[in-house]
Design an enzyme around this catalytic site. Structure first.
Site, PDB file in Angstrom:
ATOM      1  CB  SER A  54      -0.967  -0.028   1.200  1.00  0.00           C
ATOM      2  OG  SER A  54      -1.962   0.968   1.073  1.00  0.00           O
ATOM      3  CD  GLU A  95      -2.242  -2.690  -4.242  1.00  0.00           C
ATOM      4  OE1 GLU A  95      -3.416  -2.998  -4.008  1.00  0.00           O
ATOM      5  OE2 GLU A  95      -1.630  -1.825  -3.589  1.00  0.00           O
ATOM      6  CG  HIS A 148      -5.262  -2.555  -0.610  1.00  0.00           C
ATOM      7  ND1 HIS A 148      -4.302  -2.093  -1.484  1.00  0.00           N
ATOM      8  CD2 HIS A 148      -5.143  -1.807   0.520  1.00  0.00           C
ATOM      9  CE1 HIS A 148      -3.633  -1.097  -0.913  1.00  0.00           C
ATOM     10  NE2 HIS A 148      -4.119  -0.910   0.304  1.00  0.00           N
TER      11      HIS A 148
END
Length: 310
Positions: free
Chosen positions: A112, A209, A279
């Protein structure tokens, strides 16, 4: 392109440092999550950033950078796991001692917002780092077994090999490609553009992502990567999990598949989608900076450097 340094495996009894280089989390819940690492036979040392709050950050920039530098310098700490992402790692990139990090290679693990630090450490510390689940992912009532297995790779080195035994993979552009594996969260990769930490894709495999971004916003970010030459430079492209990236503000929308078709397919590089990286649950860990190979005919992403953990 230099070959990055690979950190060594951990042994039972080794100490893992837990730090929060971005946003803060719930200390008690983090301590409960850390017990899983202890069950693996590892010792856990919680950083002071786990109790600090500076607005939406886990302490000031100086405090978060000092703790991360200190964990790399501490010979007792053999690996550094990020408690969570959120926001803030780009603010401390200039405060890290990359010479120190390069001289003390150890596992650095997160995803992230941590993507910014992965790109910075690969470029300036020449260190293989790990894009993988963090302590916040262990707060689920029943974490996916495959997510939990990621942590076992800290103790048991294994080669990266992602096949359809993990999830269905879909071909966007046929072909085979090899190169250093780089990437992470799309928003964070875009945020590196025009900075000293800009993601480099020339001769590399790029994976992306994302979470909670509508298709038009994904479209904007992919267009920025396209205009920056990141897709044309790459050897191959891997589309990972885009969790909850559905139309909300704009009900009349292109689908994500159409957006990928507009940007990924015209690049003409071997491309696959469907990887459970990011995620999502499970969240499969991958090493950033290792030499890897992808093949759309074999439906595989695998390490081509013997002995690299996945």
């Amino acid at each position: 392109m230099k070959k990055p340094v690979r950190p060594g495996a951990l042994s039972p009894g080794d100490t893992v440092g837990i730090t929060a280089p971005a946003s803060w989390g719930d200390r008690q819940r983090m301590e409960e999550s850390a017990r899983y690492l202890e069950r693996l036979g590892l010792r856990v040392r919680m950083g002071e950033t786990l109790v600090k709050r500076h607005g939406y950050l886990a302490g000031t920039d100086e405090e978060r950078a000092r703790e991360l530098n200190g964990m790399f310098a501490d010979p007792e700490i053999k690996a550094i796991l990020c408690a969570r992402g959120g926001y803030g790692t780009g603010r401390i990139a200039d405060l890290l001692d990359y010479g120190l990090i390069r001289a003390n290679p150890k596992v650095f693990w997160g995803y992230s917002d941590i993507t910014f630090l992965h790109m910075a450490m690969l470029r300036y510390a020449e260190l293989v780092t790990f894009h993988g689940p963090m302590l916040i992912d262990l707060e689920e009532e029943e974490p996916d077994p495959l997510t939990l297995q990621n942590y076992e790779t800290l103790l048991n080195p294994s080669a990266l090999r992602y096949t359809e035994e993990i999830s269905p993979l879909h071909t966007l552009v046929e072909g085979e490609a090899a190169g250093q594996l780089v990437g992470g969260n799309l928003s964070l990769l875009v945020s590196t553009l025009g900075t000293p930490y800009e993601v480099g894709t020339k001769g590399r495999l790029l994976f992306i992502e994302e979470i909670d971004e509508e298709p038009y916003r994904v479209d904007r970010m992919l267009n920025q990567l396209r205009l920056a030459g990141k897709f044309s430079d790459a050897e191959g492209i891997l589309i990972c999990d885009f969790n909850n990236c559905e139309p909300n503000k704009r009900k009349q929308s292109l689908t994500l598949e159409q957006v990928f078709g507009d940007y990924i397919v015209p690049a003409g590089k071997p491309a696959m989608s469907g990887f459970k990286i990011g995620h999502c649950s499970p969240n499969i860990a991958v090493p950033i900076g290792i030499e890897a190979r992808m093949s759309t005919s074999d439906k595989v992403l695998e390490c081509i450097e013997p002995g690299v953990r996945g």
